[in-house]
Design a protein around this motif. Structure first.
Motif, mmCIF file in Angstrom:
data_model
loop_
_atom_site.group_PDB
_atom_site.id
_atom_site.type_symbol
_atom_site.label_atom_id
_atom_site.label_comp_id
_atom_site.label_asym_id
_atom_site.label_seq_id
_atom_site.Cartn_x
_atom_site.Cartn_y
_atom_site.Cartn_z
ATOM 1 N N ARG A 1 0.844 -1.283 0.044
ATOM 2 C CA ARG A 1 0.027 0.100 0.053
ATOM 3 C C ARG A 1 0.714 1.374 -0.278
ATOM 4 O O ARG A 1 0.480 2.123 -0.595
ATOM 5 N N ASN A 2 2.034 1.210 0.739
ATOM 6 C CA ASN A 2 2.988 2.200 0.833
ATOM 7 C C ASN A 2 4.213 2.033 1.504
ATOM 8 O O ASN A 2 4.424 0.803 1.432
ATOM 9 N N THR A 3 5.070 2.833 1.473
ATOM 10 C CA THR A 3 6.303 2.300 1.938
ATOM 11 C C THR A 3 6.531 1.642 3.196
ATOM 12 O O THR A 3 7.184 0.843 3.571
ATOM 13 N N ALA A 4 5.830 2.412 4.260
ATOM 14 C CA ALA A 4 5.455 1.728 5.566
ATOM 15 C C ALA A 4 4.984 0.413 5.528
ATOM 16 O O ALA A 4 5.677 -0.257 6.209
ATOM 17 N N ASP A 5 4.202 0.113 4.758
ATOM 18 C CA ASP A 5 3.567 -1.331 4.621
ATOM 19 C C ASP A 5 4.524 -2.067 3.805
ATOM 20 O O ASP A 5 4.721 -3.390 4.476
ATOM 21 N N LEU A 6 5.427 -1.767 3.142
ATOM 22 C CA LEU A 6 6.407 -2.512 2.618
ATOM 23 C C LEU A 6 7.589 -3.061 3.575
ATOM 24 O O LEU A 6 7.913 -4.407 3.621
ATOM 25 N N LEU A 7 7.689 -2.107 4.362
ATOM 26 C CA LEU A 7 8.832 -2.149 5.451
ATOM 27 C C LEU A 7 8.137 -3.471 6.606
ATOM 28 O O LEU A 7 8.925 -4.391 6.890
ATOM 29 N N ALA A 8 6.956 -3.352 6.740
ATOM 30 C CA ALA A 8 6.104 -4.144 7.686
ATOM 31 C C ALA A 8 6.275 -5.682 7.102
ATOM 32 O O ALA A 8 6.413 -6.710 7.815
ATOM 33 N N LYS A 9 5.788 -5.749 5.721
ATOM 34 C CA LYS A 9 5.700 -7.044 5.153
ATOM 35 C C LYS A 9 7.043 -7.394 5.092
ATOM 36 O O LYS A 9 7.081 -8.734 5.027
ATOM 37 N N VAL A 10 8.080 -6.909 4.776
ATOM 38 C CA VAL A 10 9.366 -7.436 4.332
ATOM 39 C C VAL A 10 9.980 -7.876 5.684
ATOM 40 O O VAL A 10 10.723 -8.850 5.901
#
Length: 372
Positions: free
Chosen positions: A27-36
């Protein structure tokens, strides 16, 4: 298909001088950090993104997250301490970034710093080179959200960042059906011979990203984008310089208009002389000052700032809040931090004179609403 995604990722990495790039749905960069899972529960994450604070708070509820509104190296160093108010905080050296020593009191397993190349309320532009030098002195991995200016408008990797994140809505010209985030990591070895420099933090960042996202040269499973996304990104990169230059130029023209309007309180755009980072911005940004503008509206204390701005958006015909993010149309929205808010404009490639005319009419209606 997988090979074309690899080639596209390599092309994106080459544009920034990065070692590798991954594409992932998020969804956004914060979501990417959480997913990874780049930031573990025992790591410390220092975030300077007050217009994005709620996303980090919801995505990292059990993590050691510290929020900042000041993007200076001193603020990041102090927030990295276990006891910023205690005696240890006094051990942080003062002076130029090159003089930073390793301060005492950092006990988290790993340390991550997150900042936007243009970000926070008021669209601040941080001194990325100084932050990178300070981060290296304390072995922090510097993560830069480059979504607002895009890879056309800023190259965080070349300024010393270890990781650059970018939501690709604007790169893909608003044609993505699902949001995609690009993750680029710096090279851990630069130069040759006596000029050879090794960055253990960049190598650690690559290791962590490869663990979470896989081999950048072997796209498979959940890491594979669909044909529509790959086509949109490929076509967007082909037209990126011409399109983004129009975004930047139109934003500057709109900001100059707003700055002169009597109903507008504050205007924040890095290209205006009134912006606190106007002198620094040309050293961080490329080809202009970005596509985004923050502004507030004059009013009375009887009406909350957020209600005032929502009322303006209701009468603004050019808000285009349902149009695709990153597309041709100028979009207006809200940048909010608790009781503070601004109207945020993302300039499109549409006619800036028509946008200014629409804003002018909306401001007239806002100042003199029709009687019921």
């Amino acid at each position: 298909m997988h090979a074309s995604q690899v080639e596209l990722a390599r092309r994106f990495a080459d544009m920034q001088g990065a070692r590798a790039t991954w594409f992932s749905y998020a969804r956004n960069t914060a979501d990417l950090l959480a997913k990874v899972g780049l930031v573990g529960p025992h790591d410390r994450l220092v975030v300077c993104a007050d217009d994005f604070e709620s996303s980090f708070a919801s995505l990292f509820p059990a993590h050691d997250v510290v929020f900042l509104s000041d993007a200076t190296p001193q603020a990041f160093l102090q927030a990295s301490m276990d006891d910023p108010e205690g005696e240890e905080a006094r051990l942080i050296p003062q002076g130029s970034p090159a003089s930073y020593a390793h301060p005492a009191g950092i006990h988290a397993d790993r340390l991550f710093w997150f900042v936007g190349s243009i970000g926070c309320l008021g669209l601040r532009v941080p001194h990325l080179r100084a932050l990178a030098e300070a981060a290296s002195a304390v072995n922090a991995i510097l993560i830069v959200d480059n979504t607002v200016p895009s890879c056309f408008g800023c190259s965080p990797i070349s300024l010393g960042a270890h990781v650059s994140l970018e939501a690709l809505d604007r790169v893909a010209a608003g044609r993505l059906s699902r949001s995609v985030v690009a993750v680029s990591v710096a090279r851990s070895v630069q130069g040759r011979g006596r000029r050879r420099l090794v960055s253990p933090d960049a190598e650690e960042a690559y290791r962590l990203l490869a663990f979470g996202l896989g081999d950048p040269d072997d796209v498979s499973g959940c890491g594979a984008l669909d044909d529509q996304a790959l086509d949109a990104i490929s076509r967007g990169l082909d037209s990126l310089p011409a399109r983004m230059q129009r975004h930047f130029d139109h934003a500057h023209a709109i900001a100059e208009y707003l700055f002169c309007h009597p109903a507008v309180g504050h205007v924040f755009y890095p290209g205006l002389k009134s912006h606190p980072d106007r002198a620094l911005a040309p050293n961080v940004l490329l080809h202009g000052f970005g596509p985004a503008i923050d502004f507030s509206l004059q009013g009375t204390h009887a009406e909350l700032m957020l209600d005032r701005h929502r009322r303006f958006l209701e009468v603004c015909a050019c808000a285009n809040r349902r149009s695709s993010a990153g597309g041709a149309l100028t979009r207006l929205g809200l940048a909010i931090k608790r009781d503070l808010s601004y109207v945020r404009i993302f300039a499109g490639t549409d006619d800036p004179l028509a946008v200014v005319d629409s804003l002018d009419q909306a401001l007239r209606l806002f100042c003199n609403p029709p009687e019921p």
